[in-house]
Motif scaffolding. Structure first.
Motif, PDB file in Angstrom:
ATOM      1  N   ASN A  87      48.665  70.847  65.969  1.00  0.00           N
ATOM      2  CA  ASN A  87      47.501  71.071  64.890  1.00  0.00           C
ATOM      3  C   ASN A  87      48.631  71.258  63.586  1.00  0.00           C
ATOM      4  N   ASN A  88      47.911  70.301  62.508  1.00  0.00           N
ATOM      5  CA  ASN A  88      48.911  70.468  61.305  1.00  0.00           C
ATOM      6  C   ASN A  88      47.762  70.107  59.909  1.00  0.00           C
ATOM      7  N   HIS A  89      48.174  70.951  59.107  1.00  0.00           N
ATOM      8  CA  HIS A  89      47.284  70.605  58.161  1.00  0.00           C
ATOM      9  C   HIS A  89      48.161  70.707  56.666  1.00  0.00           C
ATOM     10  N   TRP A  90      47.734  70.121  55.602  1.00  0.00           N
ATOM     11  CA  TRP A  90      48.125  70.189  54.175  1.00  0.00           C
ATOM     12  C   TRP A  90      47.219  70.525  53.299  1.00  0.00           C
ATOM     13  N   ILE A  91      47.377  71.685  52.663  1.00  0.00           N
ATOM     14  CA  ILE A  91      46.536  72.175  51.495  1.00  0.00           C
ATOM     15  C   ILE A  91      47.031  71.980  50.020  1.00  0.00           C
ATOM     16  N   PHE A  92      46.352  71.336  49.083  1.00  0.00           N
ATOM     17  CA  PHE A  92      47.120  71.077  47.765  1.00  0.00           C
ATOM     18  C   PHE A  92      46.378  71.982  46.919  1.00  0.00           C
ATOM     19  N   LEU A  93      46.875  73.291  46.403  1.00  0.00           N
ATOM     20  CA  LEU A  93      46.075  73.982  45.389  1.00  0.00           C
ATOM     21  C   LEU A  93      46.319  73.713  44.062  1.00  0.00           C
ATOM     22  N   PRO A  94      45.587  73.352  43.462  1.00  0.00           N
ATOM     23  CA  PRO A  94      45.949  73.096  41.829  1.00  0.00           C
ATOM     24  C   PRO A  94      46.048  74.343  41.125  1.00  0.00           C
ATOM     25  N   GLN A  95      47.168  74.296  40.197  1.00  0.00           N
ATOM     26  CA  GLN A  95      47.486  75.543  39.157  1.00  0.00           C
ATOM     27  C   GLN A  95      46.921  74.938  37.591  1.00  0.00           C
TER      28      GLN A  95
END
Length: 144
Positions: A87-95
């Protein structure tokens, strides 16, 4: 069952980091232990790819479906190879300042108890090195 979760604030946009992680073809250029990749299929929402990982005499190939939710998330769905599960994820949270926070998570188990035992000893350090490799790649690609 090694698990690693990490968040990093980086001076790059969510789209830049998304594009960098989605560019699987380039992994062998910068990602430690990644010996090779092969894209089987690719469209706007999904990549099916093989990756070969290796270290000394150890070499394994696995196949994953990489779900692209542009520009904020990438989920890796394991299909075939040496793992019982991955199980692998990348989440990109804009600032607000144009940067982003990268939320990385990986959890897996090898089918082989020997491989599981070997990787368990170095897992956290290896994953930190790999996450840092993406950060260094971003600097190399995007820094002005």
């Amino acid at each position: 069952m090694p698990t690693h979760a990490e968040k990093r604030h980086l001076p790059y946009s969510d789209r830049q980091m998304f594009d960098l992680v989605a560019n699987i073809e380039c992994y062998p250029e910068f990602l430690p232990w990644c010996v090779g990749t092969r894209i089987k299929t690719r469209d706007e929402e999904m990549i099916v790819a093989d990756m070969v990982i290796g270290y000394k005499m150890f070499r394994e190939k696995f196949t994953s479906r990489v779900k692209l939710s542009t520009p904020d998330r990438i989920d890796v769905i394991y299909e075939d190879g040496p793992f019982r599960y991955l199980n692998n994820h990348w989440i990109f949270l804009p600032q607000e300042d144009g940067s982003c926070v990268v939320d990385f998570y990986v959890d897996f188990e090898f089918r082989s108890k020997l491989l599981q035992k070997m990787i368990g000893v170095v897992f956290n350090e290896a994953v930190k090195i790999m996450v840092h490799a993406f950060e260094k790649r971003a600097t190399a690609v995007y820094a002005e």
